[in-house]
Design a protein around this motif. Structure first.
Motif, PDB file in Angstrom:
ATOM      1  N   HIS A  60      -3.979   1.090  -5.909  1.00 45.87           N
ATOM      2  CA  HIS A  60      -3.279   2.335  -5.570  1.00 45.87           C
ATOM      3  C   HIS A  60      -2.153   2.542  -6.569  1.00 45.87           C
ATOM      4  CE1 HIS A  60      -0.918  -0.811  -3.610  1.00 45.87           C
ATOM      5  NE2 HIS A  60       0.094   0.019  -3.494  1.00 45.87           N
TER       6      HIS A  60
ATOM      7  N   HIS B 248       1.345   2.168  -7.411  1.00 36.99           N
ATOM      8  CA  HIS B 248       2.370   1.283  -6.853  1.00 36.99           C
ATOM      9  C   HIS B 248       3.754   1.935  -6.857  1.00 36.99           C
ATOM     10  CE1 HIS B 248      -0.365  -2.133  -6.715  1.00 36.99           C
ATOM     11  NE2 HIS B 248      -0.821  -1.733  -7.889  1.00 36.99           N
TER      12      HIS B 248
ATOM     13  N   ASP C 176       6.535  -0.268  -5.986  1.00 30.17           N
ATOM     14  CA  ASP C 176       7.505  -1.370  -6.016  1.00 30.17           C
ATOM     15  C   ASP C 176       7.562  -2.076  -7.361  1.00 30.17           C
ATOM     16  OD1 ASP C 176       4.877  -2.376  -5.501  1.00 30.17           O
ATOM     17  OD2 ASP C 176       5.821  -4.326  -5.243  1.00 30.17           O
TER      18      ASP C 176
ATOM     19  N   HIS D 200      -1.759   3.201   3.533  1.00 30.96           N
ATOM     20  CA  HIS D 200      -0.555   2.760   2.805  1.00 30.96           C
ATOM     21  C   HIS D 200      -0.150   3.888   1.858  1.00 30.96           C
ATOM     22  CE1 HIS D 200       2.243   0.432   0.473  1.00 30.96           C
ATOM     23  NE2 HIS D 200       1.500   0.544  -0.618  1.00 30.96           N
TER      24      HIS D 200
ATOM     25  N   ASP E 222      -2.356  -3.154  -0.862  1.00 29.56           N
ATOM     26  CA  ASP E 222      -1.289  -3.145   0.147  1.00 29.56           C
ATOM     27  C   ASP E 222      -1.789  -2.583   1.479  1.00 29.56           C
ATOM     28  OD1 ASP E 222       0.225  -4.137  -1.851  1.00 29.56           O
ATOM     29  OD2 ASP E 222       1.568  -2.417  -2.034  1.00 29.56           O
TER      30      ASP E 222
ATOM     31  N   ASP F 268       3.415   4.432   3.102  1.00 33.62           N
ATOM     32  CA  ASP F 268       4.413   4.381   2.040  1.00 33.62           C
ATOM     33  C   ASP F 268       5.326   5.604   1.996  1.00 33.62           C
ATOM     34  OD1 ASP F 268       5.312   2.481   0.344  1.00 33.62           O
ATOM     35  OD2 ASP F 268       3.859   2.822  -1.251  1.00 33.62           O
TER      36      ASP F 268
HETATM   37 FE   LIG Z   1       2.069  -0.468  -2.565  1.00 31.03          FE
END
Ligand SMILES: [Fe+2]
Length: 367
Positions: free
Chosen positions: A169, A171, A173, A225, A243, A254
């Motif tokens: 996916h 991200h 982070d 997510h 995740d 998220d």
């Molecule tokens: Fe993630």
């Protein structure tokens, strides 16, 4: 005064060389992340005040080198000087925990009914898990979070050339190293089908198959997510869940602005978990995209079977309304700098020094 860099300390720990890592940060800093197996003395303020007795309370073996660690590598120099004056072989970790962010180790994952080999590459300084999958001289990398050389060198040591690079996916982070890794290896970048990423990639859809030597990765769409999140199933044996599903919990919906948005993504996540992933055989090995604790240098892969997770993860035993309520109530704080990280990942850009941008605790999961 002696110093040691992250790569040297990393290789000592990986080789099992005797060394004591002494963390001199304040307790609150250590609570967010630490070097596995390190000792701790909360001496930060006293060291900064140059109190010569700051480390008097620490008992250290006389015949093992000591590496002192702080946030960015300055206070640890004061600590190592004090230890040296006590006749102890001491060195300060250059760049401290900030530099440690890019440290990593590996563990081999054994699969019983597949010719593929899987290496779990753990970014121990941050908790990101990536994977190198090799078969018949070819290799794929999933969720590259470390500098490309790490994957290129590992692949070379096994006689593999990297032909496919995938993310589960977009991200929020950490910066994805997938595009750079693909450029350096000549591999194709495969990403979930979406309109946000601005560089060239091969879009993946539910049911797409990617061949890696004799092995195949099948795409399972698992939104929740994030809307585009996907999981990858290797030879019906191992499931790379990104995740979406962790060993202790599930992915957070998220970074949504409102509770209603979070609630609707939690419903979507429930559907992905129960109608797609948990339908797979219980013996399927789950290989997640993150861990929330520092990973030891023990070469033991972080994995569990789907069957075990069904029993162990409380959130997976809840009904849909209970699951949605639990997620909304337990949403962790948003990762720092997530907007900038997403922007860079959509553009496929890396910055010269990503460590500061990527700093902060790992808040991807809910357990
Ligand atoms: Fe993630």
């Amino acid at each position: 005064m002696s110093t040691i860099d992250v790569e040297t300390l990393r290789s000592w720990l990986e080789e099992g060389k005797p060394v004591v890592v002494l963390d001199v940060r304040a307790a609150a800093d250590r609570a967010t992340w630490a070097i596995p197996g390190s000792l701790h003395i909360d001496a930060y303020d006293e060291l900064k005040a140059h109190n010569a007795h700051a480390l008097d309370g620490v008992v250290l073996p006389s015949d093992v080198p000591v590496v002192t660690v702080c946030n960015s590598g300055y206070t640890s120099q004061i600590a190592s000087k004090q230890l040296e004056s006590r006749g102890i072989e001491a060195m300060s970790l250059v760049g401290g925990m900030q530099a440690w962010s890019l440290s990593w180790n590996t563990a081999d994952v054994s699969l019983s009914n597949s010719n593929a080999e899987v290496i779990q590459v753990r970014r121990v300084g941050k908790g990101c898990l990536s994977y190198l999958i090799g078969s018949q001289g070819k290799a794929a990398v999933i969720d590259a979070s470390l500098q490309p050389e790490v994957y290129l060198d590992l692949a070379k040591s096994r006689g593999w050339s990297i032909t496919a690079v995938l993310d589960t996916h977009i991200h929020a982070d950490h910066l994805s190293r997938s595009r750079l890794l693909a450029e350096q290896s000549g591999a194709t970048v495969y990403l979930p089908n979406q309109q946000r990423v601005m560089y060239r990639f091969m879009p993946l859809r539910n049911g797409s198959i990617i061949k890696v030597g004799e092995a195949s990765l099948m795409v399972i769409q698992t939104p929740g997510h994030t809307p585009e999140s996907m999981s990858y199933l290797l030879d019906r044996q191992a499931l790379f869940t990104g995740d979406t599903l962790f060993l202790q919990g599930v992915g957070r919906p998220d970074l949504h602005a409102t509770t209603e948005e979070t609630r609707s993504y939690a419903q979507v996540l429930y559907h992905s978990l129960h109608h797609h992933l948990l339908m797979l055989p219980g013996r399927t090995l789950v290989l997640p995209g993150h861990t929330n604790t520092p990973t030891p240098f023990d070469k033991i892969p972080l994995t569990a079977t789907l069957g075990d997770l069904r029993n162990q993860v409380e959130l997976l035993r809840l009904s849909e309304p209970e699951f949605v309520d639990a997620l909304v109530a337990r949403i962790p704080p948003v990762p720092p700098n997530h907007e900038r990280i997403i922007e860079l990942n959509e553009a496929g850009e890396l910055i010269e020094n990503p460590i500061e941008l990527e700093a902060g605790a790992n808040n991807c999961g809910i357990s």
